[in-house]
Design a protein around this motif. Structure first.
Motif, PDB file in Angstrom:
ATOM      1  N   MET A   1       9.645  11.409   1.737  1.00 52.16           N
ATOM      2  CA  MET A   1      10.296  12.778   1.484  1.00 52.16           C
ATOM      3  C   MET A   1       9.641  13.698   0.361  1.00 52.16           C
ATOM      4  O   MET A   1       9.657  12.978  -0.633  1.00 52.16           O
ATOM      5  CB  MET A   1      11.689  12.370   1.144  1.00 52.16           C
ATOM      6  N   THR A   2       9.121  14.738   1.000  1.00 50.40           N
ATOM      7  CA  THR A   2       8.643  15.640  -0.103  1.00 50.40           C
ATOM      8  C   THR A   2       9.838  15.966  -1.129  1.00 50.40           C
ATOM      9  O   THR A   2      10.827  16.017  -1.140  1.00 50.40           O
ATOM     10  CB  THR A   2       8.195  16.784   0.382  1.00 50.40           C
ATOM     11  N   GLN A   3       9.141  16.916  -2.270  1.00 45.56           N
ATOM     12  CA  GLN A   3      10.151  17.427  -3.305  1.00 45.56           C
ATOM     13  C   GLN A   3      11.002  18.160  -2.644  1.00 45.56           C
ATOM     14  O   GLN A   3      12.173  18.334  -3.039  1.00 45.56           O
ATOM     15  CB  GLN A   3       9.261  17.787  -4.474  1.00 45.56           C
TER      16      GLN A   3
ATOM     17  N   CYS B   1       6.731   5.828  -1.244  1.00 43.42           N
ATOM     18  CA  CYS B   1       7.972   5.891  -0.635  1.00 43.42           C
ATOM     19  C   CYS B   1       9.084   6.090  -1.642  1.00 43.42           C
ATOM     20  O   CYS B   1      10.008   6.901  -1.834  1.00 43.42           O
ATOM     21  CB  CYS B   1       8.466   5.060   0.238  1.00 43.42           C
ATOM     22  N   LEU B   2       9.215   5.055  -2.504  1.00 42.66           N
ATOM     23  CA  LEU B   2      10.286   4.896  -3.618  1.00 42.66           C
ATOM     24  C   LEU B   2      10.203   5.937  -4.993  1.00 42.66           C
ATOM     25  O   LEU B   2      11.326   6.052  -5.337  1.00 42.66           O
ATOM     26  CB  LEU B   2      10.319   3.286  -4.055  1.00 42.66           C
TER      27      LEU B   2
ATOM     28  N   GLU C   1       0.708  -1.111   0.051  1.00 43.42           N
ATOM     29  CA  GLU C   1       0.069  -0.049   0.040  1.00 43.42           C
ATOM     30  C   GLU C   1       0.780   1.251   0.013  1.00 43.42           C
ATOM     31  O   GLU C   1       0.509   2.262  -0.562  1.00 43.42           O
ATOM     32  CB  GLU C   1      -0.780   0.068   1.125  1.00 43.42           C
ATOM     33  N   VAL C   2       1.944   1.167   0.444  1.00 46.70           N
ATOM     34  CA  VAL C   2       2.966   2.688   0.563  1.00 46.70           C
ATOM     35  C   VAL C   2       4.170   2.371   0.037  1.00 46.70           C
ATOM     36  O   VAL C   2       4.708   3.584  -0.138  1.00 46.70           O
ATOM     37  CB  VAL C   2       3.149   2.643   2.056  1.00 46.70           C
ATOM     38  N   LEU C   3       4.618   1.272  -0.378  1.00 47.84           N
ATOM     39  CA  LEU C   3       6.124   1.201  -0.826  1.00 47.84           C
ATOM     40  C   LEU C   3       6.215   2.273  -2.149  1.00 47.84           C
ATOM     41  O   LEU C   3       7.361   2.925  -2.144  1.00 47.84           O
ATOM     42  CB  LEU C   3       6.642  -0.289  -1.039  1.00 47.84           C
TER      43      LEU C   3
END
Length: 355
Positions: free
Chosen positions: A87-89, A20-21, A15-17
């Motif tokens: 992590m945001t841009q 993140c990547l 659901e989240v990987l």
């Protein structure tokens, strides 16, 4: 330019990987993922982004899994993220700038945002070791709540990582690991006893949590910041057991190790408010507003305790003491911190209706 190996451990994170990547992939030279037994499509998603995907047999030891991932890294620095980290841009662009700087710290610290309010603003944060120079002897320790002992040149940055869960994991896993460690005589480090006590509190075993937290506080080498945090946890245990006087004592005990912290002061103020001792409560909330502790202490920082929370509570205290002018002043201060808070909006109506 510095190069980075992103090293992660994952399990059932479909659901989240990708969340993140996908953003971080262009900013690192290598991604290494150790899967500890996924039953969903986690490994398939990982293969779309990672340079290396390994299967690591889970043995109730987070440090062992993270060290395995680190051991496969080949770049200048090892970086870690959890699958539900973001992590945001903006922060990734800061990472890019850091990579092109000449300085080469051994450890790079980033702020970890692990709690947010209803508007998505940080409510709990602390610094974590996030980038570590490869082949420099940095290894994880601790089966649960693992960490890397810091050494060498440590650089604090304004880069941030947001921990953003979308589902709850096994709520009993960590306590189960600690209980097994205790039975096998493996609970030795102060950090392990500290987090064992917190897990017991989370499972509402308040009496046992108090025993463990008090034992931790007396252990040689116990970290000061964890000692102070343990006073907050011990006070919560006492209050849950109906011992409010003892709860106050647990909070005051923290003064053995440090000047009053905002988090401690707010809790003492709250206990005085429960007794309708408005003057006493106000004194502690005022002290909380004066706390200017460095965010680089490594402690858990509750953002509201240095601004909004004492301001809004001082408004209540002074209103009860009949000092409407001071109450309104603290209302205005609280409004600066969180203008859209439901408490602030309620007080807007209150002061408007009583003018």
């Amino acid at each position: 330019m510095k190069t980075i190996s992103l090293c992660m451990i994952v399990k059932d994170e479909e659901e989240v990987l990708e969340r993140c990547l996908r953003p971080v992939r262009p900013f690192v030279e290598e991604i290494i993922i150790a899967d500890t037994g996924s039953k969903d499509s986690t490994k398939v998603i990982a293969a779309g982004y990672a340079d290396q995907v390994y299967s690591f047999p889970w043995n109730d030891d987070f440090a062992a899994a993270r060290n395995f991932a680190f051991s496969k890294a080949s770049m200048d620095y090892c970086m870690w993220l959890d699958a539900d980290d973001v992590m945001t841009q903006e922060n990734l662009e800061k990472l890019k700038i850091w990579k092109n700087q000449e300085d080469r710290a051994d450890v790079v610290m980033m702020k970890y945002l692990t709690g947010v309010d209803e508007k998505g603003r940080p409510s709990l944060s602390y610094y974590r070791e996030r980038l570590l120079k490869n082949h420099s002897g940095f290894w994880w320790k601790g089966k649960v709540h693992e960490a890397i002992p810091l050494a060498g040149t440590i650089q604090y940055t304004d880069m941030e990582v947001l921990h953003q869960k979308v589902k709850k994991g096994d709520p009993d896993r960590n306590l189960r690991i600690y209980e097994n460690m205790r039975k096998e005589g493996g609970l030795q480090e102060p950090r392990e006893w500290f987090y064992y006590g917190r897990e017991l509190y989370d499972h509402q075993n308040y009496s046992r949590a108090l025993e463990v937290l008090h034992h931790f506080q007396e252990m040689p080498g116990a970290w000061l910041e964890n000692k102070i945090e343990s006073c907050l946890q011990a006070a919560a245990c006492q209050e849950a057991l109906g011992n409010e006087t003892e709860a106050m004592g647990e909070l005051v005990r923290s003064f053995l190790w440090s000047a009053p912290r905002a988090e401690i002061c707010c809790e003492i103020g709250r206990l005085w408010m429960k007794q309708k001792q408005w003057k006493n409560a106000a004194a502690w909330y005022q002290q909380a507003l004066r706390d200017t502790r460095s965010l680089q202490s490594g402690a858990f920082i509750r953002e509201d305790c240095r601004g909004f929370l004492p301001a809004i509570q001082l408004c209540v205290c002074y209103d009860h003491m009949g000092s409407r002018k001071r109450a309104y002043g603290y209302h205005c201060l609280a409004k600066k911190f969180r203008p859209d808070s439901e408490w602030v909006l309620y007080n807007d109506r209150y002061f408007s209706d009583t003018n």
